[in-house]
Design a protein around this motif. Structure first.
Motif, PDB file in Angstrom:
ATOM      1  N   ILE A   1      -4.665  23.098  54.711  1.00 61.88           N
ATOM      2  CA  ILE A   1      -3.982  23.421  53.455  1.00 61.88           C
ATOM      3  C   ILE A   1      -2.851  24.442  53.637  1.00 61.88           C
ATOM      4  O   ILE A   1      -1.951  24.508  52.811  1.00 61.88           O
ATOM      5  CB  ILE A   1      -4.983  23.879  52.383  1.00 61.88           C
ATOM      6  CG1 ILE A   1      -5.683  25.177  52.780  1.00 61.88           C
ATOM      7  CG2 ILE A   1      -6.028  22.782  52.134  1.00 61.88           C
ATOM      8  CD1 ILE A   1      -6.585  25.725  51.670  1.00 61.88           C
ATOM      9  N   ARG A   2      -2.910  25.223  54.699  1.00 64.45           N
ATOM     10  CA  ARG A   2      -1.811  26.148  55.039  1.00 64.45           C
ATOM     11  C   ARG A   2      -1.448  25.884  56.501  1.00 64.45           C
ATOM     12  O   ARG A   2      -1.853  26.611  57.405  1.00 64.45           O
ATOM     13  CB  ARG A   2      -2.233  27.606  54.818  1.00 64.45           C
ATOM     14  CG  ARG A   2      -2.537  27.936  53.357  1.00 64.45           C
ATOM     15  CD  ARG A   2      -2.956  29.389  53.201  1.00 64.45           C
ATOM     16  NE  ARG A   2      -3.213  29.745  51.802  1.00 64.45           N
ATOM     17  CZ  ARG A   2      -4.395  29.602  51.195  1.00 64.45           C
ATOM     18  NH1 ARG A   2      -5.431  29.103  51.885  1.00 64.45           N
ATOM     19  NH2 ARG A   2      -4.544  29.949  49.933  1.00 64.45           N
TER      20      ARG A   2
ATOM     21  N   GLU B   1      -4.984  25.370  60.560  1.00 65.42           N
ATOM     22  CA  GLU B   1      -4.807  26.389  59.535  1.00 65.42           C
ATOM     23  C   GLU B   1      -4.090  27.602  60.130  1.00 65.42           C
ATOM     24  O   GLU B   1      -4.401  28.030  61.239  1.00 65.42           O
ATOM     25  CB  GLU B   1      -6.155  26.835  58.971  1.00 65.42           C
ATOM     26  CG  GLU B   1      -6.871  25.785  58.156  1.00 65.42           C
ATOM     27  CD  GLU B   1      -6.169  25.454  56.851  1.00 65.42           C
ATOM     28  OE1 GLU B   1      -5.333  26.263  56.383  1.00 65.42           O
ATOM     29  OE2 GLU B   1      -6.457  24.382  56.309  1.00 65.42           O
TER      30      GLU B   1
ATOM     31  N   VAL C   1      -2.263  20.603  47.054  1.00 67.68           N
ATOM     32  CA  VAL C   1      -3.639  21.066  46.866  1.00 67.68           C
ATOM     33  C   VAL C   1      -3.642  22.171  45.825  1.00 67.68           C
ATOM     34  O   VAL C   1      -2.850  23.116  45.890  1.00 67.68           O
ATOM     35  CB  VAL C   1      -4.230  21.580  48.197  1.00 67.68           C
ATOM     36  CG1 VAL C   1      -5.562  22.268  47.966  1.00 67.68           C
ATOM     37  CG2 VAL C   1      -4.410  20.420  49.172  1.00 67.68           C
TER      38      VAL C   1
ATOM     39  N   LEU D   1      -0.680  24.757  46.460  1.00 61.99           N
ATOM     40  CA  LEU D   1      -0.155  24.656  47.820  1.00 61.99           C
ATOM     41  C   LEU D   1       0.515  23.290  47.960  1.00 61.99           C
ATOM     42  O   LEU D   1      -0.150  22.251  47.867  1.00 61.99           O
ATOM     43  CB  LEU D   1      -1.283  24.821  48.842  1.00 61.99           C
ATOM     44  CG  LEU D   1      -2.095  26.120  48.712  1.00 61.99           C
ATOM     45  CD1 LEU D   1      -3.277  26.110  49.683  1.00 61.99           C
ATOM     46  CD2 LEU D   1      -1.220  27.334  48.942  1.00 61.99           C
TER      47      LEU D   1
ATOM     48  N   ALA E   1       0.327  20.872  52.124  1.00 67.87           N
ATOM     49  CA  ALA E   1      -0.890  20.606  52.879  1.00 67.87           C
ATOM     50  C   ALA E   1      -0.748  19.311  53.679  1.00 67.87           C
ATOM     51  O   ALA E   1       0.067  18.429  53.354  1.00 67.87           O
ATOM     52  CB  ALA E   1      -2.080  20.514  51.940  1.00 67.87           C
ATOM     53  N   LYS E   2      -1.546  19.200  54.733  1.00 63.94           N
ATOM     54  CA  LYS E   2      -1.589  18.007  55.572  1.00 63.94           C
ATOM     55  C   LYS E   2      -3.026  17.497  55.618  1.00 63.94           C
ATOM     56  O   LYS E   2      -3.951  18.258  55.897  1.00 63.94           O
ATOM     57  CB  LYS E   2      -1.125  18.329  56.995  1.00 63.94           C
ATOM     58  CG  LYS E   2       0.255  18.982  57.086  1.00 63.94           C
ATOM     59  CD  LYS E   2       1.370  18.003  56.803  1.00 63.94           C
ATOM     60  CE  LYS E   2       2.745  18.649  57.021  1.00 63.94           C
ATOM     61  NZ  LYS E   2       3.847  17.703  56.766  1.00 63.94           N
TER      62      LYS E   2
ATOM     63  N   GLN F   1     -13.249  24.305  53.910  1.00 60.49           N
ATOM     64  CA  GLN F   1     -12.419  24.678  52.766  1.00 60.49           C
ATOM     65  C   GLN F   1     -13.161  24.612  51.437  1.00 60.49           C
ATOM     66  O   GLN F   1     -13.064  25.526  50.625  1.00 60.49           O
ATOM     67  CB  GLN F   1     -11.179  23.781  52.683  1.00 60.49           C
ATOM     68  CG  GLN F   1     -10.294  23.799  53.906  1.00 60.49           C
ATOM     69  CD  GLN F   1      -9.553  25.113  54.072  1.00 60.49           C
ATOM     70  OE1 GLN F   1      -9.618  25.991  53.220  1.00 60.49           O
ATOM     71  NE2 GLN F   1      -8.848  25.265  55.176  1.00 60.49           N
TER      72      GLN F   1
END
Length: 253
Positions: free
Chosen positions: A44-45, A87, A170, A201, A204-205, A224
């Motif tokens: 997500i980051r 992350e 996200v 966010l 995200a990937k 998460q």
């Protein structure tokens, strides 16, 4: 819906007004999703991870379980290559005490379902911000277990393949109020609003397999929390996932 029904059954019915801890509703939700939600990897980051001794242009698949609590849920194949996303907080250039994730010349860490890696350094931009983490992998550790049986002291890290990952938005929801009783006494509920009740966010990937995810599907994003597909804003062109509840359960009976 099932966890809400379970929550209602367990708190029962009373003739007088009663207050139930919000944490108990979250507990019921985790209890249900832990058994039913497919596990998947989502960063997500994100920050780029390059495995410098992995061959350029090579790609392979690794097998991971869909739900360790439900063998019938089976497994899935995900791609692995030289360039990944992890992350951003899984790397520190200068580690703090007891930090067991990636840092230069630190301990070996497991990439979930893939290989052992050791961080060798990082790349920074002109402002000194880390833009890329560098690492080397042990090709004899496929699946996460070293061939010589040595003990791995670092953490297990989730990841996605940069070549196949899908972009997603996200939304991290938290408590709407900072006070457990915002209407109590002479309080104004407006004064109790949580300014951090929603964090969005945008970059995200997620695993390629989530590209076609549709509401009301729910997933556990490893490390998460539990997330569901937004039933209004999500589309194949712009995936949106809402956090239903975090992984940590602090509720005590």
């Amino acid at each position: 819906p099932r966890s809400i029904r379970n929550f209602c059954e367990r708190i029962g019915v009373a003739k007088s007004a009663n207050v139930v801890e919000y944490g108990f509703l979250e507990h019921c939700l985790r209890e249900d999703l832990n058994e039913t939600a497919q596990r998947t990897m989502a960063v997500i980051r994100p920050i780029k991870l390059t495995i410098t001794n992995y061959p350029e242009g090579k790609s392979e698949t690794v097998t991971v379980e869909n739900n360790p609590l439900d063998p019938a849920a089976g497994t899935r194949e995900i791609t692995f290559s030289r360039n990944l996303y992890i992350e951003s907080d899984d790397f520190l250039e200068a580690p703090v005490p007891k930090y067991k994730r990636l840092y230069p010349n630190g301990p070996e860490c497991r990439l979930k379902g893939a290989y052992l890696i050791r961080c060798t350094g990082c790349v920074k931009d002109d402002n000194g911000n880390v833009t890329e983490v560098l690492a080397e992998y042990d090709p004899e550790s496929r699946g996460g277990d070293p061939a010589d049986g040595r003990k791995v002291k670092g953490a297990t890290i989730h990841w996605v393949d940069a070549a196949t990952a899908v972009d997603a938005e996200v939304r991290l929801y938290d408590n709407l109020f900072t006070d457990p009783d915002p209407d109590g006494g002479d309080k104004s509920f407006l004064d109790c609003l949580n300014p951090n009740s929603l964090e969005v966010l945008l970059h995200a990937k997620v695993e390629a397999g989530l590209a076609g995810a549709q509401a009301p599907a729910s997933f556990q994003f490893l490390r998460q929390g539990y997330f569901c597909v937004d039933n209004r804003d999500s589309s194949p062109e712009h995936l949106v996932f809402n956090r239903s509840v975090s992984l940590k359960d602090s509720f005590k009976f």
